[in-house]
Design a protein around this motif. Structure first.
Motif, PDB file in Angstrom:
ATOM      1  N   VAL A  85       0.855  -1.174   0.000  1.00 39.24           N
ATOM      2  CA  VAL A  85       0.000   0.000   0.000  1.00 39.24           C
ATOM      3  C   VAL A  85       0.899   1.234   0.000  1.00 39.24           C
ATOM      4  O   VAL A  85       1.911   1.265   0.703  1.00 39.24           O
ATOM      5  N   TYR A 120      -1.024  -2.797  -4.322  1.00 41.65           N
ATOM      6  CA  TYR A 120      -2.378  -3.229  -3.995  1.00 41.65           C
ATOM      7  C   TYR A 120      -3.323  -2.037  -3.839  1.00 41.65           C
ATOM      8  O   TYR A 120      -4.477  -2.090  -4.256  1.00 41.65           O
ATOM      9  N   ALA A 121      -2.820  -0.952  -3.225  1.00 43.73           N
ATOM     10  CA  ALA A 121      -3.673   0.217  -3.005  1.00 43.73           C
ATOM     11  C   ALA A 121      -2.833   1.488  -2.996  1.00 43.73           C
ATOM     12  O   ALA A 121      -1.672   1.467  -2.585  1.00 43.73           O
ATOM     13  N   TYR A 147      -4.624   3.757   7.978  1.00 46.55           N
ATOM     14  CA  TYR A 147      -5.189   3.167   6.758  1.00 46.55           C
ATOM     15  C   TYR A 147      -6.176   2.055   7.123  1.00 46.55           C
ATOM     16  O   TYR A 147      -7.294   2.012   6.598  1.00 46.55           O
ATOM     17  N   GLU A 157      -8.704   7.471  -3.584  1.00 47.97           N
ATOM     18  CA  GLU A 157      -8.174   6.141  -3.280  1.00 47.97           C
ATOM     19  C   GLU A 157      -8.360   5.223  -4.475  1.00 47.97           C
ATOM     20  O   GLU A 157      -9.310   5.363  -5.239  1.00 47.97           O
ATOM     21  N   TRP A 158      -7.430   4.284  -4.594  1.00 49.81           N
ATOM     22  CA  TRP A 158      -7.507   3.266  -5.638  1.00 49.81           C
ATOM     23  C   TRP A 158      -7.091   1.939  -5.014  1.00 49.81           C
ATOM     24  O   TRP A 158      -6.169   1.888  -4.206  1.00 49.81           O
ATOM     25  N   LYS A 159      -7.793   0.877  -5.372  1.00 50.15           N
ATOM     26  CA  LYS A 159      -7.444  -0.455  -4.877  1.00 50.15           C
ATOM     27  C   LYS A 159      -7.452  -1.430  -6.051  1.00 50.15           C
ATOM     28  O   LYS A 159      -8.360  -1.409  -6.870  1.00 50.15           O
ATOM     29  N   ASN A 160      -6.448  -2.274  -6.102  1.00 51.54           N
ATOM     30  CA  ASN A 160      -6.317  -3.275  -7.169  1.00 51.54           C
ATOM     31  C   ASN A 160      -7.139  -4.501  -6.789  1.00 51.54           C
ATOM     32  O   ASN A 160      -6.665  -5.363  -6.063  1.00 51.54           O
ATOM     33  N   THR A 161      -8.349  -4.554  -7.286  1.00 54.84           N
ATOM     34  CA  THR A 161      -9.226  -5.682  -6.956  1.00 54.84           C
ATOM     35  C   THR A 161      -8.889  -6.925  -7.778  1.00 54.84           C
ATOM     36  O   THR A 161      -9.375  -8.007  -7.479  1.00 54.84           O
TER      37      THR A 161
END
Length: 166
Positions: A85, A120-121, A147, A157-161
């Motif tokens: 992260v 990841y984020a 966090y 925010e961005w998250k790698n799903t």
């Protein structure tokens, strides 16, 4: 127990003399000591040891919207795997016209190229909102805790799903 662990360290070949375990990592070369990082901050991403300050610097240099010395890289456990992260402050002049996809893409590319690691984020933060000590050192563990509790001052925010498993 923790006091004994910290103040009672000893070398394998000398169990009579104890040492203070500082948590610093380093090596000796030609009689000189080089400090490389802190034991508690080292991450294992995709089976490789990663120092957060190296990742932070490469992430910050990846896009002009990102503030130097305004980011923290840390790991979180997701499905029993350590994931990377990055929490990063944004320059004030970029806040109104923030292009999240462009910035995240630049960070991910820089980290993949230099560290062979997947992000990841990414949390983009308001200027001067990253947890730091009174002397200006980044509080990575404090940032990680904020966090996880969702209390960072995020702009975006961005998250790698779709992150792959190793």
């Amino acid at each position: 127990e923790e006091t004994k662990n910290t103040f009672g360290a000893y070398l394998a070949n000398n169990t009579e003399e104890t040492f203070l375990r500082t948590g610093d990592l380093g090596f000796l070369q030609d009689g000189e000591l080089f400090i490389t990082g802190r034991y508690k901050e080292v991450m294992i991403i995709w089976g490789r040891y990663q120092y957060p300050q190296h990742i932070e610097l490469n992430a910050q240099k990846s896009h002009p919207a990102l503030r130097l010395n305004g980011g923290a890289a840390f790991s979180v456990d997701v499905d029993e795997e350590e994931k990377l992260v990055i929490a990063q402050e944004v320059e004030r002049t970029y806040i109104k016209n923030l292009n999240l996809e462009e910035i995240v893409g630049a960070i991910r590319m820089a980290v993949a190229k230099e560290h062979m690691a997947e992000v990841y984020a990414v949390i983009l933060l308001k200027p001067a909102s990253l947890p730091k000590t009174s002397s200006g050192k980044i509080q990575r563990r404090g940032c990680r805790a904020k966090y996880l509790e969702g209390s960072l001052e995020a702009i975006a925010e961005w998250k790698n799903t779709s992150a792959r498993s190793s």
